[in-house]
Design a protein around this motif. Structure first.
Motif, mmCIF file in Angstrom:
data_model
loop_
_atom_site.group_PDB
_atom_site.id
_atom_site.type_symbol
_atom_site.label_atom_id
_atom_site.label_comp_id
_atom_site.label_asym_id
_atom_site.label_seq_id
_atom_site.Cartn_x
_atom_site.Cartn_y
_atom_site.Cartn_z
ATOM 1 N N THR A 179 -4.543 5.751 17.001
ATOM 2 C CA THR A 179 -5.726 5.351 17.766
ATOM 3 C C THR A 179 -5.360 4.400 18.903
ATOM 4 O O THR A 179 -5.921 4.497 19.999
ATOM 5 C CB THR A 179 -6.759 4.708 16.833
ATOM 6 N N SER A 195 -2.229 6.750 5.414
ATOM 7 C CA SER A 195 -3.010 7.441 6.438
ATOM 8 C C SER A 195 -3.774 6.460 7.310
ATOM 9 O O SER A 195 -3.899 6.663 8.519
ATOM 10 C CB SER A 195 -3.993 8.411 5.786
ATOM 11 N N LEU A 196 -4.272 5.407 6.718
ATOM 12 C CA LEU A 196 -5.007 4.406 7.480
ATOM 13 C C LEU A 196 -4.107 3.691 8.492
ATOM 14 O O LEU A 196 -4.474 3.529 9.662
ATOM 15 C CB LEU A 196 -5.659 3.391 6.536
ATOM 16 N N TRP A 252 -4.864 12.024 6.257
ATOM 17 C CA TRP A 252 -5.092 11.871 4.821
ATOM 18 C C TRP A 252 -4.975 13.213 4.097
ATOM 19 O O TRP A 252 -4.307 13.322 3.065
ATOM 20 C CB TRP A 252 -6.448 11.234 4.591
ATOM 21 N N ALA A 255 -3.200 6.207 11.211
ATOM 22 C CA ALA A 255 -4.357 6.499 12.069
ATOM 23 C C ALA A 255 -4.636 5.346 13.033
ATOM 24 O O ALA A 255 -5.018 5.572 14.183
ATOM 25 C CB ALA A 255 -5.590 6.790 11.215
ATOM 26 N N ILE A 256 -4.444 4.120 12.592
ATOM 27 C CA ILE A 256 -4.622 2.970 13.484
ATOM 28 C C ILE A 256 -3.586 3.013 14.606
ATOM 29 O O ILE A 256 -3.894 2.770 15.775
ATOM 30 C CB ILE A 256 -4.560 1.640 12.693
ATOM 31 N N PHE A 286 -10.061 8.345 16.066
ATOM 32 C CA PHE A 286 -9.665 7.640 14.845
ATOM 33 C C PHE A 286 -10.160 8.392 13.615
ATOM 34 O O PHE A 286 -9.405 8.601 12.659
ATOM 35 C CB PHE A 286 -10.205 6.206 14.824
ATOM 36 N N GLY A 287 -11.423 8.797 13.634
ATOM 37 C CA GLY A 287 -11.953 9.539 12.489
ATOM 38 C C GLY A 287 -11.230 10.851 12.260
ATOM 39 O O GLY A 287 -10.891 11.207 11.125
ATOM 40 N N SER A 298 -8.127 11.674 13.324
ATOM 41 C CA SER A 298 -6.733 11.471 12.933
ATOM 42 C C SER A 298 -6.632 10.955 11.494
ATOM 43 O O SER A 298 -5.746 11.378 10.746
ATOM 44 C CB SER A 298 -6.024 10.521 13.901
ATOM 45 N N PHE A 299 -7.536 10.079 11.092
ATOM 46 C CA PHE A 299 -7.503 9.594 9.715
ATOM 47 C C PHE A 299 -7.759 10.731 8.729
ATOM 48 O O PHE A 299 -7.048 10.872 7.734
ATOM 49 C CB PHE A 299 -8.517 8.470 9.504
ATOM 50 N N PHE A 327 -3.934 7.048 0.950
ATOM 51 C CA PHE A 327 -5.026 6.445 1.709
ATOM 52 C C PHE A 327 -4.513 5.346 2.636
ATOM 53 O O PHE A 327 -4.815 5.328 3.824
ATOM 54 C CB PHE A 327 -6.096 5.889 0.759
#
Length: 158
Positions: free
Chosen positions: A98, A90-91, A74, A94-95, A66-67, A69-70, A87
């Protein structure tokens, strides 16, 4: 061949997922999504799946993915778009990545990671045991230097 299959599965899943999130909802071009999927797929496979997953468990590797990919999403969307707040985009992406990674790690554990000969029965890499060699000194200290009586003997010899 197993690794190429796993990378292809990861790339296609990321491409479809990112196309839905970034392309349909946020209007990003397909070429940008393709590049992001390629970079994200290779980086997360090497770091998250081949480095972190064999040494830890699924949850830890998923959090690390997750970290990664975020951060990658981003940075890449920030450089590929103009005037858009990246932001939130991307969040959300990324979720989604994940959630896919959690199930993909189970596939990897069953088909690739457990088949690796360097991993023991508990799913851990073997611990490397380093030790230093202890030896006598090359020129041992003479007894007359260590003891007070030895100093007297030295004086008598002179």
């Amino acid at each position: 061949m197993k690794h190429l299959t796993a990378i292809a599965i990861k790339f296609i899943a990321c491409l479809v997922l990112l196309y839905v999130v970034l392309g349909l909802f946020f209007g990003m071009a397909f070429t940008n999504i393709f590049v992001i999927s390629l970079v994200l797929g290779v980086a997360s496979y090497l770091l998250g799946d081949m480095l972190i997953l064999p040494r830890t468990n699924n949850v830890t590797a998923t959090i690390a993915d997750f970290g990664l990919s975020f951060a990658l999403l981003w940075l890449l969307t920030l450089n590929m778009t103009v005037g858009v707040s990246t932001f939130g985009i991307s969040l959300v992406a990324a979720i989604g990545v994940t959630l896919f990674e959690f199930f993909f790690h189970q596939y990897l554990k069953k088909n690739i990671v457990d088949g690796d000969s360097t991993i023991n029965n508990r799913g851990e890499l073997p611990r490397l045991q380093y030790s230093a060699e202890n030896a006598e000194e090359f020129a041992p200290v003479k007894p007359d230097v260590r003891s007070p009586e030895g100093n007297n003997n030295e004086e008598k010899q002179k």
